[in-house]
Design a protein around this motif. Sequence first.
Motif, mmCIF file in Angstrom:
data_model
loop_
_atom_site.group_PDB
_atom_site.id
_atom_site.type_symbol
_atom_site.label_atom_id
_atom_site.label_comp_id
_atom_site.label_asym_id
_atom_site.label_seq_id
_atom_site.Cartn_x
_atom_site.Cartn_y
_atom_site.Cartn_z
ATOM 1 N N ALA A 37 76.645 -50.923 -6.258
ATOM 2 C CA ALA A 37 77.007 -51.595 -7.503
ATOM 3 C C ALA A 37 78.333 -52.317 -7.319
ATOM 4 O O ALA A 37 79.209 -51.861 -6.587
ATOM 5 C CB ALA A 37 77.124 -50.582 -8.636
ATOM 6 N N LEU A 38 78.481 -53.450 -7.973
ATOM 7 C CA LEU A 38 79.728 -54.185 -7.942
ATOM 8 C C LEU A 38 80.844 -53.263 -8.420
ATOM 9 O O LEU A 38 80.732 -52.646 -9.477
ATOM 10 C CB LEU A 38 79.605 -55.418 -8.842
ATOM 11 C CG LEU A 38 80.621 -56.509 -8.636
ATOM 12 C CD1 LEU A 38 80.552 -57.066 -7.221
ATOM 13 C CD2 LEU A 38 80.384 -57.630 -9.634
ATOM 14 N N GLY A 39 81.865 -53.085 -7.628
ATOM 15 C CA GLY A 39 82.975 -52.209 -7.971
ATOM 16 C C GLY A 39 82.857 -50.795 -7.443
ATOM 17 O O GLY A 39 83.803 -50.013 -7.542
ATOM 18 N N GLU A 40 81.723 -50.450 -6.884
ATOM 19 C CA GLU A 40 81.507 -49.075 -6.416
ATOM 20 C C GLU A 40 82.503 -48.691 -5.322
ATOM 21 O O GLU A 40 83.025 -47.572 -5.312
ATOM 22 C CB GLU A 40 80.076 -48.922 -5.906
ATOM 23 C CG GLU A 40 79.715 -47.516 -5.511
ATOM 24 C CD GLU A 40 78.226 -47.356 -5.212
ATOM 25 O OE1 GLU A 40 77.873 -46.292 -4.683
ATOM 26 O OE2 GLU A 40 77.425 -48.263 -5.504
ATOM 27 N N ASP A 41 82.771 -49.602 -4.400
ATOM 28 C CA ASP A 41 83.719 -49.292 -3.328
ATOM 29 C C ASP A 41 85.117 -49.009 -3.883
ATOM 30 O O ASP A 41 85.775 -48.071 -3.454
ATOM 31 C CB ASP A 41 83.782 -50.433 -2.312
ATOM 32 C CG ASP A 41 82.596 -50.432 -1.357
ATOM 33 O OD1 ASP A 41 82.019 -49.359 -1.115
ATOM 34 O OD2 ASP A 41 82.252 -51.513 -0.851
ATOM 35 N N LEU A 42 85.552 -49.803 -4.834
ATOM 36 C CA LEU A 42 86.857 -49.561 -5.453
ATOM 37 C C LEU A 42 86.861 -48.227 -6.186
ATOM 38 O O LEU A 42 87.843 -47.485 -6.141
ATOM 39 C CB LEU A 42 87.209 -50.703 -6.411
ATOM 40 C CG LEU A 42 88.595 -50.644 -7.050
ATOM 41 C CD1 LEU A 42 89.687 -50.655 -5.988
ATOM 42 C CD2 LEU A 42 88.770 -51.810 -8.009
ATOM 43 N N GLY A 43 85.758 -47.896 -6.817
ATOM 44 C CA GLY A 43 85.639 -46.624 -7.522
ATOM 45 C C GLY A 43 85.707 -45.419 -6.592
ATOM 46 O O GLY A 43 86.102 -44.331 -7.005
ATOM 47 N N ASN A 44 85.339 -45.597 -5.330
ATOM 48 C CA ASN A 44 85.486 -44.532 -4.337
ATOM 49 C C ASN A 44 86.889 -44.508 -3.755
ATOM 50 O O ASN A 44 87.458 -43.447 -3.513
ATOM 51 C CB ASN A 44 84.487 -44.712 -3.186
ATOM 52 C CG ASN A 44 83.076 -44.443 -3.601
ATOM 53 O OD1 ASN A 44 82.814 -43.629 -4.472
ATOM 54 N ND2 ASN A 44 82.144 -45.140 -2.983
ATOM 55 N N TYR A 45 87.431 -45.683 -3.512
ATOM 56 C CA TYR A 45 88.716 -45.802 -2.828
ATOM 57 C C TYR A 45 89.873 -45.194 -3.632
ATOM 58 O O TYR A 45 90.704 -44.475 -3.071
ATOM 59 C CB TYR A 45 89.001 -47.278 -2.539
ATOM 60 C CG TYR A 45 90.272 -47.506 -1.784
ATOM 61 C CD1 TYR A 45 90.298 -47.330 -0.406
ATOM 62 C CD2 TYR A 45 91.440 -47.877 -2.423
ATOM 63 C CE1 TYR A 45 91.463 -47.530 0.320
ATOM 64 C CE2 TYR A 45 92.609 -48.077 -1.715
ATOM 65 C CZ TYR A 45 92.619 -47.896 -0.348
ATOM 66 O OH TYR A 45 93.771 -48.081 0.354
ATOM 67 N N LEU A 46 89.929 -45.479 -4.916
ATOM 68 C CA LEU A 46 91.073 -45.014 -5.717
ATOM 69 C C LEU A 46 91.182 -43.493 -5.789
ATOM 70 O O LEU A 46 92.248 -42.946 -5.485
ATOM 71 C CB LEU A 46 91.031 -45.642 -7.108
ATOM 72 C CG LEU A 46 91.293 -47.153 -7.123
ATOM 73 C CD1 LEU A 46 91.010 -47.729 -8.499
ATOM 74 C CD2 LEU A 46 92.694 -47.470 -6.665
ATOM 75 N N PRO A 47 90.143 -42.763 -6.151
ATOM 76 C CA PRO A 47 90.287 -41.302 -6.174
ATOM 77 C C PRO A 47 90.562 -40.722 -4.789
ATOM 78 O O PRO A 47 91.371 -39.808 -4.646
ATOM 79 C CB PRO A 47 88.955 -40.783 -6.718
ATOM 80 C CG PRO A 47 88.231 -41.953 -7.243
ATOM 81 C CD PRO A 47 88.846 -43.185 -6.671
ATOM 82 N N ASP A 48 89.910 -41.264 -3.757
ATOM 83 C CA ASP A 48 90.136 -40.758 -2.406
ATOM 84 C C ASP A 48 91.578 -40.973 -1.957
ATOM 85 O O ASP A 48 92.107 -40.198 -1.168
ATOM 86 C CB ASP A 48 89.188 -41.404 -1.401
ATOM 87 C CG ASP A 48 87.814 -40.776 -1.409
ATOM 88 O OD1 ASP A 48 87.631 -39.746 -2.093
ATOM 89 O OD2 ASP A 48 86.918 -41.307 -0.739
ATOM 90 N N SER A 49 92.221 -42.013 -2.460
ATOM 91 C CA SER A 49 93.616 -42.271 -2.123
ATOM 92 C C SER A 49 94.517 -41.131 -2.588
ATOM 93 O O SER A 49 95.514 -40.821 -1.950
ATOM 94 C CB SER A 49 94.092 -43.577 -2.751
ATOM 95 O OG SER A 49 93.377 -44.664 -2.217
ATOM 96 N N VAL A 50 94.153 -40.519 -3.707
ATOM 97 C CA VAL A 50 94.938 -39.409 -4.247
ATOM 98 C C VAL A 50 94.465 -38.084 -3.661
ATOM 99 O O VAL A 50 95.274 -37.252 -3.248
ATOM 100 C CB VAL A 50 94.849 -39.373 -5.789
ATOM 101 C CG1 VAL A 50 95.517 -38.132 -6.350
ATOM 102 C CG2 VAL A 50 95.491 -40.627 -6.378
ATOM 103 N N PHE A 51 93.169 -37.877 -3.570
ATOM 104 C CA PHE A 51 92.640 -36.598 -3.110
ATOM 105 C C PHE A 51 92.928 -36.340 -1.628
ATOM 106 O O PHE A 51 93.001 -35.195 -1.211
ATOM 107 C CB PHE A 51 91.136 -36.495 -3.357
ATOM 108 C CG PHE A 51 90.752 -36.538 -4.810
ATOM 109 C CD1 PHE A 51 91.562 -35.976 -5.782
ATOM 110 C CD2 PHE A 51 89.573 -37.140 -5.209
ATOM 111 C CE1 PHE A 51 91.208 -36.004 -7.123
ATOM 112 C CE2 PHE A 51 89.213 -37.176 -6.556
ATOM 113 C CZ PHE A 51 90.029 -36.606 -7.504
#
Length: 95
Positions: A37-51
């Motif tokens: 989905a459009l935006g799916e990669d960004l949706g994975n990247y942001l939480p992983d940056s913190v976790f």
Amino acid sequence: MESLPRSLSHLDQRPANLRSHDPDGVLCDWAFTGDGALGEDLGNYLPDSVFDPFVPAAHLPGYAAAAYAAYLHGLRESAGAVRSGSSGSRCAPPP
């Protein structure tokens, strides 16, 4: 997610797969590339940056705002390139 426009996606976008955080950064490890989905990669990247922890949790709101603005800029740039007939991208996943 199912109702969003579809796009070729990395599907494992996280800080460990990014080399350089400047505009000329390169994504590595395209093993999971596919329909997303459009935006799916960004949706994975942001939480992983913190976790993972590359970014302190307290910085996430500002980091997310900057990432979202950059993502929209890239979408607009790509849309303009499509309208003008150019590829709009300097890099692509390997064949």
